[in-house]
Design a protein around this motif. Structure first.
Motif, PDB file in Angstrom:
ATOM      1  N   PRO A  11       8.953   7.450  -6.723  1.00 10.57           N
ATOM      2  CA  PRO A  11       9.334   8.087  -5.467  1.00 10.57           C
ATOM      3  C   PRO A  11       8.143   8.357  -4.545  1.00 10.57           C
ATOM      4  CG  PRO A  11       9.196   9.748  -7.179  1.00 10.57           C
ATOM      5  CD  PRO A  11       8.859   8.431  -7.826  1.00 10.57           C
ATOM      6  N   VAL A  12       8.387   8.202  -3.254  1.00 12.11           N
ATOM      7  CA  VAL A  12       7.416   8.567  -2.223  1.00 12.11           C
ATOM      8  C   VAL A  12       8.171   9.363  -1.164  1.00 12.11           C
ATOM      9  CG1 VAL A  12       5.918   7.728  -0.374  1.00 12.11           C
ATOM     10  CG2 VAL A  12       5.929   6.565  -2.599  1.00 12.11           C
ATOM     11  N   GLY A  13       7.648  10.521  -0.800  1.00 12.69           N
ATOM     12  CA  GLY A  13       8.322  11.378   0.175  1.00 12.69           C
ATOM     13  C   GLY A  13       8.832  12.657  -0.464  1.00 12.69           C
ATOM     14  N   LYS A  14       9.434  13.492   0.357  1.00 14.33           N
ATOM     15  CA  LYS A  14       9.914  14.786  -0.115  1.00 14.33           C
ATOM     16  C   LYS A  14      11.260  14.633  -0.821  1.00 14.33           C
ATOM     17  CE  LYS A  14       7.501  17.279   3.561  1.00 14.33           C
ATOM     18  NZ  LYS A  14       7.621  18.189   4.729  1.00 14.33           N
ATOM     19  N   GLU A  15      11.387  15.303  -1.941  1.00 16.05           N
ATOM     20  CA  GLU A  15      12.618  15.239  -2.718  1.00 16.05           C
ATOM     21  C   GLU A  15      13.820  15.720  -1.917  1.00 16.05           C
ATOM     22  OE1 GLU A  15      14.354  16.889  -7.010  1.00 16.05           O
ATOM     23  OE2 GLU A  15      12.253  17.213  -6.450  1.00 16.05           O
ATOM     24  N   SER A  16      13.576  16.612  -0.958  1.00 17.04           N
ATOM     25  CA  SER A  16      14.666  17.190  -0.174  1.00 17.04           C
ATOM     26  C   SER A  16      15.171  16.270   0.941  1.00 17.04           C
ATOM     27  CB  SER A  16      14.205  18.513   0.454  1.00 17.04           C
ATOM     28  OG  SER A  16      13.067  18.297   1.294  1.00 17.04           O
ATOM     29  N   ALA A  17      14.516  15.148   1.163  1.00 15.99           N
ATOM     30  CA  ALA A  17      14.937  14.237   2.238  1.00 15.99           C
ATOM     31  C   ALA A  17      16.370  13.784   2.004  1.00 15.99           C
ATOM     32  CB  ALA A  17      13.999  13.043   2.305  1.00 15.99           C
ATOM     33  N   ARG A  18      17.162  13.751   3.081  1.00 17.40           N
ATOM     34  CA  ARG A  18      18.575  13.421   2.943  1.00 17.40           C
ATOM     35  C   ARG A  18      18.824  11.917   2.836  1.00 17.40           C
ATOM     36  NH1 ARG A  18      22.100  16.463   7.328  1.00 17.40           N
ATOM     37  NH2 ARG A  18      23.704  15.510   6.012  1.00 17.40           N
ATOM     38  N   SER A  19      17.937  11.118   3.366  1.00 17.41           N
ATOM     39  CA  SER A  19      18.108   9.656   3.317  1.00 17.41           C
ATOM     40  C   SER A  19      17.128   9.043   2.310  1.00 17.41           C
ATOM     41  CB  SER A  19      17.861   9.049   4.701  1.00 17.41           C
ATOM     42  OG  SER A  19      18.874   9.433   5.608  1.00 17.41           O
ATOM     43  N   THR A  20      17.616   8.013   1.623  1.00 16.48           N
ATOM     44  CA  THR A  20      16.788   7.329   0.623  1.00 16.48           C
ATOM     45  C   THR A  20      16.736   5.839   0.923  1.00 16.48           C
ATOM     46  OG1 THR A  20      17.391   8.939  -1.089  1.00 16.48           O
ATOM     47  CG2 THR A  20      16.497   6.815  -1.828  1.00 16.48           C
ATOM     48  N   LEU A  21      15.522   5.307   0.927  1.00 13.73           N
ATOM     49  CA  LEU A  21      15.312   3.869   1.074  1.00 13.73           C
ATOM     50  C   LEU A  21      14.885   3.326  -0.294  1.00 13.73           C
ATOM     51  CD1 LEU A  21      15.271   1.786   3.497  1.00 13.73           C
ATOM     52  CD2 LEU A  21      12.776   1.976   3.381  1.00 13.73           C
ATOM     53  N   THR A  22      15.626   2.346  -0.786  1.00  8.68           N
ATOM     54  CA  THR A  22      15.307   1.736  -2.072  1.00  8.68           C
ATOM     55  C   THR A  22      14.637   0.394  -1.812  1.00  8.68           C
ATOM     56  OG1 THR A  22      17.215   2.804  -3.117  1.00  8.68           O
ATOM     57  CG2 THR A  22      16.221   0.933  -4.271  1.00  8.68           C
ATOM     58  N   VAL A  23      13.432   0.218  -2.348  1.00 12.61           N
ATOM     59  CA  VAL A  23      12.648  -0.995  -2.076  1.00 12.61           C
ATOM     60  C   VAL A  23      12.261  -1.678  -3.382  1.00 12.61           C
ATOM     61  CG1 VAL A  23      10.579  -1.918  -0.973  1.00 12.61           C
ATOM     62  CG2 VAL A  23      11.720   0.084   0.020  1.00 12.61           C
ATOM     63  N   TRP A  24      12.608  -2.969  -3.480  1.00 11.63           N
ATOM     64  CA  TRP A  24      12.186  -3.802  -4.610  1.00 11.63           C
ATOM     65  C   TRP A  24      11.090  -4.716  -4.094  1.00 11.63           C
ATOM     66  CZ3 TRP A  24      14.621  -3.401  -9.475  1.00 11.63           C
ATOM     67  CH2 TRP A  24      15.786  -2.624  -9.512  1.00 11.63           C
ATOM     68  N   GLU A  25       9.903  -4.625  -4.688  1.00 12.40           N
ATOM     69  CA  GLU A  25       8.752  -5.353  -4.162  1.00 12.40           C
ATOM     70  C   GLU A  25       7.918  -5.985  -5.271  1.00 12.40           C
ATOM     71  OE1 GLU A  25       7.376  -3.306   0.005  1.00 12.40           O
ATOM     72  OE2 GLU A  25       6.670  -2.369  -1.841  1.00 12.40           O
ATOM     73  N   ASP A  26       7.181  -7.034  -4.866  1.00 12.81           N
ATOM     74  CA  ASP A  26       6.229  -7.722  -5.729  1.00 12.81           C
ATOM     75  C   ASP A  26       4.908  -7.761  -4.956  1.00 12.81           C
ATOM     76  OD1 ASP A  26       4.635  -9.679  -7.001  1.00 12.81           O
ATOM     77  OD2 ASP A  26       6.374 -10.835  -7.635  1.00 12.81           O
ATOM     78  N   PHE A  27       3.838  -7.278  -5.559  1.00 11.80           N
ATOM     79  CA  PHE A  27       2.560  -7.211  -4.844  1.00 11.80           C
ATOM     80  C   PHE A  27       1.966  -8.589  -4.545  1.00 11.80           C
ATOM     81  CE2 PHE A  27       2.580  -2.886  -6.786  1.00 11.80           C
ATOM     82  CZ  PHE A  27       2.528  -2.165  -5.594  1.00 11.80           C
ATOM     83  N   ARG A  28       2.504  -9.644  -5.166  1.00 12.35           N
ATOM     84  CA  ARG A  28       2.059 -11.017  -4.853  1.00 12.35           C
ATOM     85  C   ARG A  28       2.929 -11.666  -3.765  1.00 12.35           C
ATOM     86  NH1 ARG A  28       1.399 -14.898  -9.990  1.00 12.35           N
ATOM     87  NH2 ARG A  28       0.560 -16.292  -8.382  1.00 12.35           N
ATOM     88  N   CYS A  29       3.967 -10.988  -3.349  1.00 16.38           N
ATOM     89  CA  CYS A  29       4.976 -11.574  -2.460  1.00 16.38           C
ATOM     90  C   CYS A  29       4.559 -11.460  -0.990  1.00 16.38           C
ATOM     91  CB  CYS A  29       6.307 -10.878  -2.695  1.00 16.38           C
ATOM     92  SG  CYS A  29       7.537 -11.108  -1.406  1.00 16.38           S
ATOM     93  N   PRO A  30       4.340 -12.591  -0.294  1.00 18.48           N
ATOM     94  CA  PRO A  30       3.935 -12.545   1.125  1.00 18.48           C
ATOM     95  C   PRO A  30       4.972 -11.866   2.023  1.00 18.48           C
ATOM     96  CG  PRO A  30       3.518 -14.709   0.199  1.00 18.48           C
ATOM     97  CD  PRO A  30       4.337 -13.970  -0.817  1.00 18.48           C
ATOM     98  N   ALA A  31       6.260 -12.083   1.742  1.00 22.90           N
ATOM     99  CA  ALA A  31       7.308 -11.462   2.562  1.00 22.90           C
ATOM    100  C   ALA A  31       7.279  -9.943   2.408  1.00 22.90           C
ATOM    101  CB  ALA A  31       8.678 -12.013   2.179  1.00 22.90           C
ATOM    102  N   CYS A  32       6.931  -9.484   1.213  1.00 23.03           N
ATOM    103  CA  CYS A  32       6.814  -8.032   0.988  1.00 23.03           C
ATOM    104  C   CYS A  32       5.671  -7.463   1.820  1.00 23.03           C
ATOM    105  CB  CYS A  32       6.579  -7.740  -0.497  1.00 23.03           C
ATOM    106  SG  CYS A  32       7.936  -8.240  -1.581  1.00 23.03           S
ATOM    107  N   LYS A  33       4.578  -8.193   1.870  1.00 23.61           N
ATOM    108  CA  LYS A  33       3.445  -7.748   2.687  1.00 23.61           C
ATOM    109  C   LYS A  33       3.832  -7.698   4.165  1.00 23.61           C
ATOM    110  CE  LYS A  33      -1.308  -8.804   4.024  1.00 23.61           C
ATOM    111  NZ  LYS A  33      -2.522  -9.627   3.772  1.00 23.61           N
ATOM    112  N   SER A  34       4.542  -8.706   4.629  1.00 22.67           N
ATOM    113  CA  SER A  34       4.967  -8.735   6.038  1.00 22.67           C
ATOM    114  C   SER A  34       5.847  -7.540   6.353  1.00 22.67           C
ATOM    115  CB  SER A  34       5.717 -10.039   6.329  1.00 22.67           C
ATOM    116  OG  SER A  34       4.866 -11.154   6.171  1.00 22.67           O
TER     117      SER A  34
END
Length: 258
Positions: A83-106
């Motif tokens: 998790p990144v951000g405050k636990e109390s935040a009402r909205s959640t963004l779920t991100v699946w990423e690969d540190f080798r992935c160019p599209a993830c970097k973009s």
């Protein structure tokens, strides 16, 4: 010359000829054995070389096996979300990423200012899931090793900063530079307080390797189309070609008002 003498000489010549034939036969057998033995040696050497070559690119098994150790503060089923951000935040963004992935970097470079703004203001929390898609497609261990290093950074509360450093210093997709733990430790020096003996040990020991593998398994089971996969609620915003950082910010603000 008497008939008896002629017969004796002929018999001697025949015995000599027989001996020569026997010698030639023995020489042929010896050459056959030598060639056969040479072939066996060559085949045995080839087998050894093949085994060495097959194992040359493999990791030390000790770095692959071991218990699943989730990083500190990981959330969700099996503790697979960082998790990144405050636990109390009402909205959640779920991100699946690969540190080798160019599209993830973009994605990260384009949306980073907005994501930082929304998480720091308490409007949004992000749950990162780390994937080894490029390792699977191109070979190597850079996706896994960098994900493990990021999980090690999470153990000391430095995930968000190190996460950004990894994307800022991402090598070309086919360059498996992140497989080198020394490189990952070098990049940690860009994050204040991260390059510690504990962090180095975690990276070098592959402490979270099995956890990374489990995270990747969850990604595969989710049947996502690729990385990055970015979900706001149930909506995959990365697949929305009209999406912009400004539009995402508006969506979060509107969702928080409901």
């Amino acid at each position: 010359m008497s008939e008896k003498n002629r017969e004796g000489k002929r018999t001697a010549r025949e015995r000599l000829a027989d001996e020569r034939e026997k010698q030639k036969a023995a020489d042929r057998r010896r050459r056959t054995l030598i060639v056969g033995a040479s072939v066996v040696c060559v085949l045995a050497l080839a087998a050894v070389i093949g085994i060495v070559a097959a194992n040359a690119g493999k990791d030390d098994g000790s770095k692959k096996a071991g218990p699943v150790v989730a990083p500190s503060g990981a959330l969700g089923k099996d503790g697979l979300a960082i998790p990144v951000g405050k636990e109390s935040a009402r909205s959640t963004l779920t991100v699946w990423e690969d540190f080798r992935c160019p599209a993830c970097k973009s994605f990260e470079l384009a949306y980073r200012p907005t994501l930082h703004e929304l998480t720091k203001s308490g409007q949004l929390k992000i749950e990162y899931h780390l994937v080894t898609l490029i390792d699977g497609n191109l070979g190597g261990t850079g996706s896994r090793n960098s994900a493990n290093a990021a999980a090690c950074a999470q153990d000391v509360g430095k995930f968000a900063e190190y996460h950004d450093v990894l994307f800022d210093n991402q090598p070309p997709e086919r360059d498996d530079a992140f497989a080198d733990n020394a490189k990952l430790i070098e990049l940690a020096s860009k994050v204040g307080g991260l390059d510690t003996p504990a962090f180095r040990g975690c990276v070098e020991d592959g402490t979270h390797n099995s956890w990374v593998a489990k995270s990747n398994e969850a990604f595969q089971k989710g049947r996502f189309s690729g990385t990055p996969t970015v979900l706001l609620g149930d909506k995959n915003i990365y697949q929305d070609r009209t999406m912009t950082p400004a539009k995402l910010k508006k969506m979060v603000e509107e969702a928080n008002q409901q």
